[in-house]
Design a protein around this motif. Structure first.
Motif, short mmCIF file in Angstrom:
data_model
loop_
_atom_site.label_atom_id
_atom_site.label_comp_id
_atom_site.label_asym_id
_atom_site.label_seq_id
_atom_site.Cartn_x
_atom_site.Cartn_y
_atom_site.Cartn_z
N VAL A 126 -28.83 96.47 40.29
CA VAL A 126 -27.26 96.23 39.73
C VAL A 126 -27.44 96.77 38.50
N HIS A 127 -28.44 96.73 37.53
CA HIS A 127 -28.32 97.33 36.15
C HIS A 127 -29.47 98.42 36.30
N ASP A 128 -29.43 99.73 36.18
CA ASP A 128 -30.59 100.83 36.56
C ASP A 128 -30.97 101.13 35.14
N LEU A 129 -32.09 100.69 34.75
CA LEU A 129 -32.71 101.04 33.28
C LEU A 129 -34.06 101.62 33.57
N ARG A 130 -34.44 102.21 34.78
CA ARG A 130 -35.36 102.99 34.97
C ARG A 130 -35.69 104.16 34.04
N PRO A 131 -36.93 104.17 33.61
CA PRO A 131 -37.10 105.37 32.78
C PRO A 131 -37.26 106.87 33.45
N GLY A 132 -36.74 107.70 32.90
CA GLY A 132 -37.13 109.04 33.68
C GLY A 132 -36.07 109.51 34.54
N GLN A 133 -34.87 108.68 34.63
CA GLN A 133 -33.57 108.85 35.23
C GLN A 133 -32.53 109.42 34.41
N ARG A 435 -32.00 89.23 37.05
CA ARG A 435 -30.76 89.53 37.05
C ARG A 435 -30.31 90.92 37.41
N GLY A 436 -31.09 91.44 38.32
CA GLY A 436 -30.80 92.77 38.91
C GLY A 436 -31.18 93.87 37.95
N ILE A 437 -31.92 93.77 37.08
CA ILE A 437 -32.31 94.67 36.03
C ILE A 437 -33.54 95.50 36.49
N ALA A 438 -33.46 96.71 36.75
CA ALA A 438 -34.76 97.53 37.02
C ALA A 438 -35.09 98.15 35.72
N LEU A 439 -36.40 98.18 35.36
CA LEU A 439 -37.21 98.97 34.39
C LEU A 439 -38.53 99.08 34.54
N ARG A 440 -39.44 99.14 33.74
CA ARG A 440 -41.04 99.37 34.02
C ARG A 440 -41.83 98.58 33.22
N GLY A 441 -42.78 97.87 33.59
CA GLY A 441 -43.79 97.49 32.56
C GLY A 441 -44.71 98.55 32.01
N LEU A 442 -45.44 98.23 30.92
CA LEU A 442 -46.30 99.23 30.41
C LEU A 442 -47.63 99.05 31.14
N THR A 443 -48.11 97.92 31.38
CA THR A 443 -49.17 97.45 31.96
C THR A 443 -49.81 98.68 32.99
N PRO A 444 -49.19 98.84 33.99
CA PRO A 444 -49.36 100.01 35.18
C PRO A 444 -49.73 101.26 34.55
N LEU A 445 -49.15 101.52 33.43
CA LEU A 445 -49.44 102.75 32.88
C LEU A 445 -50.89 103.12 32.06
N ARG A 446 -51.47 101.98 32.10
CA ARG A 446 -52.82 101.97 31.35
C ARG A 446 -53.93 102.15 32.21
N GLN A 447 -54.87 102.99 31.75
CA GLN A 447 -56.03 103.10 32.58
C GLN A 447 -57.00 102.12 31.99
N THR A 448 -56.72 101.64 30.73
CA THR A 448 -57.63 100.65 29.95
C THR A 448 -56.89 99.62 29.36
N PRO A 449 -57.38 98.40 29.22
CA PRO A 449 -56.61 97.28 28.88
C PRO A 449 -55.93 97.54 27.55
N GLY A 450 -54.59 96.87 27.07
CA GLY A 450 -54.07 97.15 25.91
C GLY A 450 -52.57 96.17 25.86
N PRO A 451 -51.99 96.01 24.64
CA PRO A 451 -50.76 95.29 24.67
C PRO A 451 -49.81 95.67 25.74
N GLY A 452 -48.90 94.56 26.02
CA GLY A 452 -47.70 94.69 27.28
C GLY A 452 -46.60 95.45 26.57
N GLY A 453 -45.72 95.77 27.25
CA GLY A 453 -44.52 96.31 26.98
C GLY A 453 -43.53 96.61 27.89
N LEU A 454 -42.41 96.99 27.66
CA LEU A 454 -41.21 97.26 28.82
C LEU A 454 -40.70 98.95 28.33
N LEU A 455 -40.69 99.34 29.44
CA LEU A 455 -40.17 101.07 29.34
C LEU A 455 -38.98 100.81 29.73
N ILE A 456 -37.88 101.10 28.79
CA ILE A 456 -36.49 100.93 28.92
C ILE A 456 -35.82 102.37 29.12
#
Length: 499
Positions: A126-133, A435-456
């Protein structure tokens, strides 16, 4: 209204030496660009007003520099026709050394691979906030159609036959001029290979680079890590901090390093000059992913790393974020030693990239329609980023108190780093999904553990849809941070199709 770099005229990348006077710095930068072939004969320069606004200088300073170079024979000025590079100075690329092999020393233990979710066949949110688009509704369809008609009406018959695996000479010539002018890339048409995008570029390089692991930024793009893993390469993490990738850690016997120097993905920080110097001292092959180098909003874009080390760096770019991921057009500017092996690998991969699209893109670049589109997109995305920061940035109305938005004013997305005492990443993603909002979490982008985040991502929605998407995000974050009843869930990763 104040002038911004994003609203300048025809793009022209100049590195000004702060140790020189302003006029001399402009003169030396232009003179060097003409001498090394980045500004070939006949290139039309921006007006003195546009260049002065982009550089933050007085118009008289730029006018004086133009006049001096015209007297020296570097430029020609015709009343009513603007200023061009003179024909008397043919391009003379600087000599390029064959890249030295990296020293084979200790190799770090590879991190365990993180799961990668497929970006293909995902329902439209519904709401496309995917990064890189990019905003595909703003695709320059009329300019593309005009260029297509011109190409089909004027192209010789041989255009519809087999193509050089490196790509059409028209596009390679246009790219060599454009990349030199706007990104400071030092290359020539014979050193450019046209691909279908970064995925193919990485696969071709994985096939020709020497044996050994490949270092990739941590955090970094998980899809591209998987591309190289599937090509048989071992990936080792290269930590990232507020100065970019820690290039001083490249003391291992890795085959190459993949970096995003201008605007690190996903933290948004540029690679500092000291880190760039350490990279050159390391001496191993570098793959530079300049995925959004054209989109800097607060100042002149940081120049490409390749411009300072053309014998070491493979420069990679695509139209996926500037125009559309549907075009499947990308390129590499290669060190001389890699041109033959990469062209052969391209030949055996798919023979060549489709030709009509190459010629259309070349036409758009040559007539500066591509410049105009990028310039308009800069203004549009800058407004969206400003609005996002005003709604999510620090202040009493912030939906997530303590959250931070690091990185420079650039690109098509922003990283929201979560506070340690706030709701976890999974809770926020669950609230957004409801709420139908598409974005990304930071965790899958990490190779080692670290703080969380949202990629908008703030580019994907149309102009009319973006405000509603941002308000829906603010509502979701506010609700998740004030209501503890929501349960964390395993959220399907809705990521954009990569370049």
């Amino acid at each position: 209204m104040p002038k911004h770099w994003a609203s300048g005229g025809v793009d022209l990348h100049l590195e000004l030496d702060p140790a020189l006077g302003r006029r001399r710095a402009v003169e030396d930068a232009l003179r060097a660009a003409v001498r090394d072939g980045r500004l070939p004969p006949g290139t039309r320069l921006p007006s003195t007003r546009a260049l002065a606004a982009g550089l933050g200088l007085a118009r008289g300073t730029v006018s004086a520099a133009y006049d001096q170079l015209a007297e020296e024979g570097y430029l020609t000025t015709r009343p009513g026709s603007g200023t061009e590079v003179a024909d008397t100075f043919p391009p003379a690329p600087a000599p390029i050394r064959t890249p030295a092999a990296p020293a084979l020393i200790r190799s770090p233990t590879p991190a365990a691979p993180a799961p990668v979710h497929s970006p293909i066949a995902v329902a439209r949110p519904v709401h496309d906030l995917r990064p890189g688009q990019p905003d595909v509704s703003a695709f320059p369809a009329r300019a593309w159609l005009r260029a297509t008609r011109h190409v089909l009406a004027t192209a010789p018959a041989e255009v519809f036959g087999p193509c050089d695996p490196r790509g059409r000479i028209e596009l390679r010539t246009a790219l060599a001029g454009y990349l030199g002018r706007t990104r400071g890339v030092r290359t020539t048409p014979d050193r450019i290979v046209v691909t279908t995008g970064l995925v193919q570029s990485l696969n071709l390089l994985a096939d020709v680079l020497g044996a050994g692991p490949i270092a990739m930024e941590d955090p970094g793009h998980d899809f591209y890590r998987e591309v190289l893993r599937r090509a048989g390469r071992t990936i080792v993490p290269l930590p990232v901090d507020e100065q970019g990738a820690r290039t001083g850690d490249l003391t291992s016997g890795v085959a190459a390093a993949v970096l995003t120097p201008a605007h690190q993905y996903p933290t948004g920080v540029p690679l500092t000059s000291a880190r760039r110097r350490l990279l050159r001292e390391w001496g191993g092959p570098v793959i530079e992913d300049d995925y959004d180098g054209e989109f800097r909003y607060d100042r002149r874009p940081v120049g490409a790393l390749q411009g300072t080390a053309p014998d070491q760096v493979v420069y990679c770019g695509t139209t996926s974020e500037s125009l559309s991921p549907a075009l499947r057009l990308g390129w590499m500017a290669l060190p001389p030693a890699l041109v033959g092996p990469v062209a052969e690998a391209k030949l055996h991969a798919d023979a060549h990239t489709e030709v009509p699209g190459q010629l259309v893109l070349a036409r758009l670049i040559d007539e500066h329609a591509y410049d105009r589109h990028v310039r308009a997109a800069r203004l549009r995305y800058r407004r969206r980023r400003d609005l996002l920061l005003s709604r999510l940035g620090p202040g009493p109305a912030a939906p997530l108190p303590g959250a931070r938005l690091p990185g420079v004013a650039a690109g098509l997305r922003a990283l929201l780093l979560l506070p340690p005492d706030g709701p976890p990443e999974s809770t926020l993603l669950a609230a957004c999904e409801q709420r139908g909002i598409a974005l990304r979490g930071l965790t899958p982008l990490r190779q080692t553990p670290g703080p969380g985040g949202l990629l908008i991502g703030y580019a994907a929605p149309s102009e009319g849809a973006y405000p509603a998407a941002l308000e829906a995000l603010v509502e979701a974050l506010t609700w998740a941070s004030t209501d503890g009843s929501i349960l964390s869930a395993e959220i399907p990763d809705i990521s954009g199709f990569p370049g």
